[in-house]
Design a protein around this motif. Structure first.
Motif, PDB file in Angstrom:
ATOM      1  N   UNK A  78      15.655  64.992   2.509  1.00  0.00           N
ATOM      2  CA  UNK A  78      16.443  65.596   1.437  1.00  0.00           C
ATOM      3  C   UNK A  78      16.716  64.549   0.353  1.00  0.00           C
ATOM      4  N   UNK A  79      17.454  64.948  -0.676  1.00  0.00           N
ATOM      5  CA  UNK A  79      17.729  64.039  -1.800  1.00  0.00           C
ATOM      6  C   UNK A  79      18.491  62.806  -1.321  1.00  0.00           C
ATOM      7  N   UNK A  80      19.432  63.006  -0.393  1.00  0.00           N
ATOM      8  CA  UNK A  80      20.193  61.860   0.124  1.00  0.00           C
ATOM      9  C   UNK A  80      19.235  60.845   0.757  1.00  0.00           C
ATOM     10  N   UNK A  81      18.310  61.334   1.580  1.00  0.00           N
ATOM     11  CA  UNK A  81      17.338  60.445   2.226  1.00  0.00           C
ATOM     12  C   UNK A  81      16.503  59.678   1.212  1.00  0.00           C
ATOM     13  N   UNK A 217      26.910  64.707  12.100  1.00  0.00           N
ATOM     14  CA  UNK A 217      27.189  63.411  11.468  1.00  0.00           C
ATOM     15  C   UNK A 217      26.450  63.223  10.136  1.00  0.00           C
ATOM     16  N   UNK A 218      25.255  63.805  10.050  1.00  0.00           N
ATOM     17  CA  UNK A 218      24.473  63.645   8.810  1.00  0.00           C
ATOM     18  C   UNK A 218      25.046  64.465   7.659  1.00  0.00           C
ATOM     19  N   UNK A 219      25.762  65.557   8.018  1.00  0.00           N
ATOM     20  CA  UNK A 219      26.272  66.456   6.984  1.00  0.00           C
ATOM     21  C   UNK A 219      27.638  66.021   6.447  1.00  0.00           C
ATOM     22  N   UNK A 289      31.237  71.729   1.250  1.00  0.00           N
ATOM     23  CA  UNK A 289      30.470  71.691  -0.005  1.00  0.00           C
ATOM     24  C   UNK A 289      29.022  71.970   0.392  1.00  0.00           C
ATOM     25  N   UNK A 290      28.617  73.197   0.142  1.00  0.00           N
ATOM     26  CA  UNK A 290      27.325  73.646   0.672  1.00  0.00           C
ATOM     27  C   UNK A 290      26.169  72.764   0.179  1.00  0.00           C
ATOM     28  N   UNK A 291      25.327  72.336   1.111  1.00  0.00           N
ATOM     29  CA  UNK A 291      24.098  71.588   0.795  1.00  0.00           C
ATOM     30  C   UNK A 291      24.309  70.392  -0.121  1.00  0.00           C
ATOM     31  N   UNK A 292      25.409  69.677   0.043  1.00  0.00           N
ATOM     32  CA  UNK A 292      25.666  68.562  -0.880  1.00  0.00           C
ATOM     33  C   UNK A 292      24.580  67.484  -0.808  1.00  0.00           C
ATOM     34  N   UNK A 299      26.003  63.304  -4.429  1.00  0.00           N
ATOM     35  CA  UNK A 299      25.654  62.089  -3.676  1.00  0.00           C
ATOM     36  C   UNK A 299      26.208  60.865  -4.417  1.00  0.00           C
ATOM     37  N   UNK A 300      26.060  60.883  -5.731  1.00  0.00           N
ATOM     38  CA  UNK A 300      26.585  59.765  -6.547  1.00  0.00           C
ATOM     39  C   UNK A 300      28.098  59.699  -6.489  1.00  0.00           C
ATOM     40  N   UNK A 301      28.738  60.883  -6.478  1.00  0.00           N
ATOM     41  CA  UNK A 301      30.206  60.909  -6.423  1.00  0.00           C
ATOM     42  C   UNK A 301      30.725  60.239  -5.144  1.00  0.00           C
TER      43      UNK A 301
END
Ligand SMILES: Nc1nc2c(ncn2[C@@H]2O[C@H](COP(=O)(O)OP(=O)(O)OP(=O)(O)O)[C@@H](O)[C@H]2O)c(=O)[nH]1
Ligand SMILES: [Mg+2]
Length: 308
Positions: A78-81, A217-219, A289-292, A299-301
Motif C-alpha cells: 500500500x502507499x504506507x509501504x 497492528x499494521x492498521x 479512519x477508513x483505509x488511511x 500518512x504524512x499527518x
C-alpha cells in the motif's frame, strides 16, 4: 544528511552517520537502542514496526556516531509501504557507512537479496551485520555471510546479538574506524532527533503492536492530540488519538469493557514517565479512519515515511 554542524561543539573528533538497513524484523531498532544505551526506537516482532527514519546519537569524547534507524525494506502492499521503503532507501544516499542487517534465524531470501542489491550501489563503506546470533549456530551464521557476500561486497562483517550485548561494542568500533574527522553534528546530550510528541505516539503504538495480531497492528496509526504540563503537580496530561481502519479493529483495540485499551495505557505510562521524568496522565481514544494507509496526506499527518 541535512544536519548542520552544531556550533556549540567545535571539537574535531571522528564523526558521521551509519544507516542500519535490512528486512523488517532484522533487529535494526533493537541494535539502535543497544548502541545508545536507552530506548529511543520502538521494537516488536511485528514486521514494519519502524515507520520513520530516526537518528540516534552516540556521543563519546573521541567520536560522535549518528545511527540512522530505518523502516524495514519489504515488498509494499500500500502507499504506507511505499513511503516506508522510500524513506529507508533515501537513508543510503548520504551516510558514511551502511550496515546491512541479516537475521541469523531466518533463511536468506529474495528480500535480503533485494536489500543487498541496493546496498551494493552505495558509495559508503559497507558492513554486513548478522543479528540474533545467540539463537543460531556457527554453521548457520557462516551460511548467511556467504549468501550475503554473493550479492554485494562488504568491507567488514560483524555477527552480533543486541539482546545478549554480544559484539555491539565491536560493531561501534568497526563503524567509528571509517568515520571522517569532523565536528559533532548534534548537541552532546541529545540522544535522538525525534520530537517528544512523536516519541509519545510511538511508545503508545509499540504497546499496541505487542498486544495485537494479524492485520490489526499494521492498521494502527497514533498521534498526540494535546499535551499540557502542571508544574505544581509535576504532571503531564497527554491526550493521544489511536486510529484504525475498521470498526472491528476499534473493538479489538478497546477490548471487552475497555480492558485491552486500559492495559496499553498502563504499560505506555511507565515508558512515558521515564521519558518525561514526571508523572503522566494518559488519555487514549480510538477513532476509525477508513483505509488511511492508502492516503498519502494522512500518512504524512502521522509523520510516517518521510514525514510532514
Ligand atoms: N533473541 C534476539 N532477539 C532479537 C535480537 N535483536 C532483535 N531481536 C528481536 O527481533 C524482533 C524485531 O526487532 P526490531 O529491532 O523491532 O527489528 P527491526 O529490524 O527494527 O524491524 P522493523 O522496524 O519492522 O523493520 C524483536 O522482537 C526483537 O526483540 C537479538 O539480538 N536477539
Ligand atoms: Mg525497527
Amino acid at each position: 544528511m541535512a544536519a548542520k554542524a552544531h556550533p556549540a561543539s567545535p571539537d574535531d573528533v571522528k564523526s558521521g552517520f551509519v544507516a542500519l538497513v535490512g528486512r523488517p524484523n532484522a533487529g535494526k531498532s533493537t541494535l539502535t537502542n543497544a548502541i545508545v544505551g536507552k530506548k529511543v526506537s520502538i521494537t516488536s516482532d511485528t514486521p514494519q514496526t519502524t515507520r520513520q527514519r530516526l537518528r540516534a546519537v552516540l556521543d563519546r569524547d573521541d567520536a560522535q556516531l549518528v545511527i540512522v534507524d530505518t523502516p524495514g525494506l519489504h515488498k509494499p502492499q500500500d502507499t504506507l509501504g511505499e513511503e516506508l521503503n522510500r524513506s529507508a532507501l533515501r537513508s543510503l544516499e548520504d551516510v558514511d557507512v551502511v550496515a546491512m542487517l541479516v537475521d541469523a534465524t531466518q533463511p536468506f531470501g529474495r528480500g535480503d537479496e533485494w536489500v543487498a542489491n541496493h546496498v551494493a550501489k552505495t558509495r559508503a563503506k559497507r558492513v554486513l551485520v548478522i543479528t540474533k546470533v545467540e539463537l543460531s549456530t556457527h554453521v548457520a551464521i557462516e551460511k548467511q555471510i556467504e549468501a550475503a557476500k554473493r550479492c554485494a561486497e562488504f568491507d567488514e562483517v560483524v555477527p552480533l546479538s543486541a539482546v545478549a550485548g554480544f559484539n555491539v561494542e565491536a560493531f561501534v568500533e568497526t563503524v567509528v574506524k571509517y568515520l571522517p574527522q569532523g565536528p559533532r553534528w548534534f548537541p552532546r546530550d541529545m540522544s535522538s532527533d525525534q520530537s517528544v510528541e512523536i516519541m509519545i505516539a510511538e511508545f503508545v503504538r509499540e504497546k499496541i503492536l505487542r498486544t495485537t495480531r494479524d492485520e490489526v497492528p499494521h492498521a494502527v496509526g497514533v498521534m498526540v492530540d494535546d499535551m499540557t504540563y502542571d508544574d505544581r503537580k509535576d504532571l503531564y496530561s497527554i491526550w493521544v488519538l489511536i486510529y484504525v481502519e475498521r470498526e472491528s479493529q476499534k473493538g479489538i483495540i478497546i477490548g471487552k469493557g475497555g480492558e485491552a485499551l486500559k492495559a496499553v495505557g498502563t504499560e505506555a505510562r511507565v515508558d512515558l514517565e521515564r521519558l518525561l521524568g514526571a508523572e503522566v496522565f494518559l488519555n487514549l481514544s480510538v477513532k476509525v479512519k477508513k483505509d488511511w494507509r492508502r492516503d498519502a496526506s494522512q500518512i504524512r499527518r502521522f509523520g510516517y515515511g518521510e514525514g510532514a
